[in-house]
Scaffold this motif. Structure first.
Motif, PDB file in Angstrom:
ATOM      1  N   ALA A 366       0.833  -1.208   0.000  1.00  0.00           N
ATOM      2  CA  ALA A 366       0.000   0.000   0.000  1.00  0.00           C
ATOM      3  C   ALA A 366       0.864   1.253   0.000  1.00  0.00           C
ATOM      4  O   ALA A 366       0.571   2.228  -0.718  1.00  0.00           O
ATOM      5  N   ASP A 392      -4.913  -9.720  -3.217  1.00  0.00           N
ATOM      6  CA  ASP A 392      -4.275  -8.471  -2.784  1.00  0.00           C
ATOM      7  C   ASP A 392      -5.236  -7.287  -2.910  1.00  0.00           C
ATOM      8  O   ASP A 392      -5.254  -6.392  -2.061  1.00  0.00           O
ATOM      9  N   LYS A 393      -6.039  -7.267  -3.952  1.00  0.00           N
ATOM     10  CA  LYS A 393      -6.894  -6.114  -4.218  1.00  0.00           C
ATOM     11  C   LYS A 393      -8.030  -5.964  -3.207  1.00  0.00           C
ATOM     12  O   LYS A 393      -8.570  -4.861  -3.067  1.00  0.00           O
ATOM     13  N   VAL A 394      -8.380  -7.037  -2.532  1.00  0.00           N
ATOM     14  CA  VAL A 394      -9.442  -6.937  -1.524  1.00  0.00           C
ATOM     15  C   VAL A 394      -8.870  -6.744  -0.127  1.00  0.00           C
ATOM     16  O   VAL A 394      -9.645  -6.574   0.834  1.00  0.00           O
ATOM     17  N   GLN A 395      -7.566  -6.771   0.016  1.00  0.00           N
ATOM     18  CA  GLN A 395      -6.952  -6.509   1.324  1.00  0.00           C
ATOM     19  C   GLN A 395      -7.219  -5.049   1.692  1.00  0.00           C
ATOM     20  O   GLN A 395      -7.030  -4.151   0.861  1.00  0.00           O
ATOM     21  N   PRO A 396      -7.659  -4.719   2.898  1.00  0.00           N
ATOM     22  CA  PRO A 396      -8.115  -3.351   3.228  1.00  0.00           C
ATOM     23  C   PRO A 396      -7.083  -2.266   2.960  1.00  0.00           C
ATOM     24  O   PRO A 396      -7.424  -1.212   2.395  1.00  0.00           O
ATOM     25  N   LYS A 399      -6.528  -1.963  -0.791  1.00  0.00           N
ATOM     26  CA  LYS A 399      -7.744  -1.422  -1.412  1.00  0.00           C
ATOM     27  C   LYS A 399      -7.849   0.086  -1.181  1.00  0.00           C
ATOM     28  O   LYS A 399      -8.233   0.842  -2.081  1.00  0.00           O
ATOM     29  N   HIS A 400      -7.477   0.540   0.027  1.00  0.00           N
ATOM     30  CA  HIS A 400      -7.500   1.978   0.299  1.00  0.00           C
ATOM     31  C   HIS A 400      -6.522   2.716  -0.610  1.00  0.00           C
ATOM     32  O   HIS A 400      -6.855   3.775  -1.178  1.00  0.00           O
ATOM     33  N   LEU A 402      -5.463   1.775  -3.536  1.00  0.00           N
ATOM     34  CA  LEU A 402      -5.978   1.758  -4.902  1.00  0.00           C
ATOM     35  C   LEU A 402      -7.110   2.769  -5.082  1.00  0.00           C
ATOM     36  O   LEU A 402      -7.241   3.385  -6.150  1.00  0.00           O
ATOM     37  N   ASP A 403      -7.934   2.964  -4.050  1.00  0.00           N
ATOM     38  CA  ASP A 403      -8.987   3.977  -4.128  1.00  0.00           C
ATOM     39  C   ASP A 403      -8.399   5.382  -4.212  1.00  0.00           C
ATOM     40  O   ASP A 403      -8.924   6.250  -4.926  1.00  0.00           O
ATOM     41  N   SER A 406      -7.287   5.837  -7.748  1.00  0.00           N
ATOM     42  CA  SER A 406      -8.415   6.028  -8.655  1.00  0.00           C
ATOM     43  C   SER A 406      -9.004   7.429  -8.531  1.00  0.00           C
ATOM     44  O   SER A 406      -9.329   8.077  -9.543  1.00  0.00           O
TER      45      SER A 406
END
Length: 523
Positions: A366, A392-396, A399-400, A402-403, A406
């Motif tokens: 992250a 990996d993409k659903v790991q909190p 995911k934060h 990646l958000d 985005s």
């Protein structure tokens, strides 16, 4: 055009034939020497051309018709350059130069090659004489581009084929100078070239006079054995020998028992007495952790951590303890905003995680995504996204991150600042590096949509702690003139920002802020 004149005597009697003296008919269109001298040629040059013309036009005792050779402008300019003052050589007289010049022109004229010679680049007669004298004194001879050699007075002729025995007797004398160098000291051959060795064995001189020390250094530099052949490459996976890099050193087992040691960049292979083994490094890590909590002296802590990492590297220690040391140093560097040291730790941690060593891989993945958002490196971002798995993409934490990526890519500043307020772990330290840049980007977008906005609106949208912090930010970027303070009907003071008037200012600041950041975390 001037023709030769002659005295013609006529008889007084009209009945008799006129008496006259016969003269040779002119066979060329060249000017006489006197006319040539009058148009700018030196006197010596005119004499040369005149003598050459006389030699061509004088009747030959043989019954054959004499040949004529017209002089082109290039030949005339060549003759003129030969007598120019800047081309004169003191050791060569005009008589010698005239003879050589006549020989050069006559040679090509008799063969009909006057037009094929490149006269502007052809050597001058005095230069030919100088080279011939140098060749006689034993200096290197040079061949001109027009076919004649400077080591001879005559022009080249067809070489006669020599018998085979004569060739073998003169083999040693015909070896060019560049063949007489010590080729063994400069050229190495790969196995399977026995024929080449035999061929060059006859051309070798006695052993080189180079210093043996220099030859030994050369063998080490090019990885050669005593016979001048390449040594076999080391097996795959063996440690590399490179004293110029901390990361590529020979395996060394340390014996130093000191807990503290200053960092020095390696310039030679490390010595065991200067390297600490792992059990000592574990005590050092505990000591550094305690001192950081008590003293917060980052200069000292960073120096000690770099020394610890160096001792791990030279001993090729890659285990859970190595991961722990790098993660702790990376967190301390983030806390102090030292992105250069953080990036070095992050790079090594990525390699350690790929070896399935235990550690906080999700946390630092992250961090890596947020760091690339800060550096605006699209290539690295694509590589990271391609390496992420579905798990990996659903790991909190990932995911934060990646958000955040985005929202920045889409320009959704409202979502970005909501994520900023809820950043897990130490990711907020990384976002702090580019939050001001995103605030300028948000102001540029707001100025296109609103004429004026309330100060409180900006404080909430841009995630400031209070209105005073928002005003201080606007003042720091030179937008204090956009603040409009008024008293409303209830008697309260209201501050609004004239965003439309500051559109050009915000857009210019936004373009300046979005610059690519280098690998060390610097703009």
């Amino acid at each position: 055009m001037a023709f030769p004149t002659s005295t013609v005597a006529w008889s007084q009697s009209p009945l008799q034939h006129p008496a006259y003296n016969s003269v040779a008919a002119r066979t060329t269109l060249h000017r006489p020497a006197s006319v040539q001298a009058s148009v700018g040629f030196p006197r010596a040059e005119g004499l040369v051309l005149a003598s050459l013309n006389r030699a061509q036009t004088e009747p030959s005792p043989s019954p054959e018709k004499p040949k004529s050779f017209p002089w082109s402008d290039a030949v005339r300019e060549y003759v003129g350059r030969a007598f120019e003052s800047q081309n004169v050589i003191e050791s060569i007289s005009n008589e010698e130069m005239t003879i050589k010049l006549r020989s050069v022109i006559s040679f090509f004229a008799e063969r009909g090659q006057l037009e094929s010679v490149d006269w502007p680049t052809h050597p001058l007669p005095q230069e030919i004489i100088r080279d011939e004298r140098a060749a006689k004194r034993g200096k290197a001879t040079m061949s001109s581009s027009n076919g004649f050699t400077n080591s001879k007075l005559d022009f080249p002729q067809a070489k006669k084929r020599k018998p085979q025995d004569a060739d073998e007797q003169q083999a040693g004398a015909s070896i060019p100078p560049w063949r007489k160098a010590n080729l063994e000291a400069r050229i190495t051959y790969t196995p399977g070239t026995e024929k080449r060795h035999k061929k060059n064995a006859l051309l070798r001189d006695p052993p080189s006079k180079f210093d043996p020390t220099d030859l030994e250094k050369r063998k080490q530099r090019f990885n050669l054995d005593n016979n001048g052949n390449n040594k076999p490459a080391p097996p795959w996976g063996s440690p590399r020998q490179d004293s110029d890099s901390d990361m590529n050193t020979a395996l060394c087992v340390g014996t130093n028992q000191s807990l503290e040691k200053s960092y020095f960049r390696l310039t030679a292979p490390p010595k065991p007495e200067t390297v600490r083994p792992q059990h000592v490094l574990e005590k050092t890590l505990q000591m550094l952790t305690r001192k950081w909590k008590e003293e917060k002296n980052y200069g000292y802590i960073c120096n000690q951590f770099k020394s610890l990492r160096q001792d791990l590297t030279v001993q090729h220690i890659k285990n859970a303890f190595t991961v722990k040391a790098y993660e702790l140093h990376a967190r301390i560097a983030l806390e102090k905003g030292d992105l250069g040291e953080y990036n070095q730790c992050q790079t090594q941690l990525k390699e350690l995680y790929e070896q399935n060593l235990p550690g906080n891989a999700a946390e630092f993945t992250a961090y890596r995504i947020l760091y690339i958002v800060y550096t605006c490196n699209k290539v690295d971002m694509n590589d990271v996204l391609a390496e992420l798995t579905a798990a990996d993409k659903v790991q909190p934490w990932i995911k934060h991150a990646l958000d955040v990526r985005s929202s920045v890519a889409c320009g959704n500043y409202h979502k970005f600042f909501q994520l900023y307020l809820n950043t897990p772990n130490m990711g907020s330290y990384l976002i702090d590096m580019f939050v001001e840049r995103e605030r300028l980007h948000a102001l540029a977008n707001i100025s296109k949509a609103y004429m004026t906005v309330a100060l409180r609106f900006l404080t909430d949208e841009l995630s400031f702690d209070n209105d005073d912090a928002c005003c201080e930010f606007l003042t720091s970027i030179g937008a204090q003139h956009l603040l409009d303070s008024k008293i409303d009907q209830t008697g309260n003071r209201q501050i609004r920002i004239k965003t439309r008037e500051g559109a050009a200012l915000f857009e210019g600041l936004r373009k300046t802020a979005f610059r690519v950041v280098d690998i060390k975390g610097q703009i």
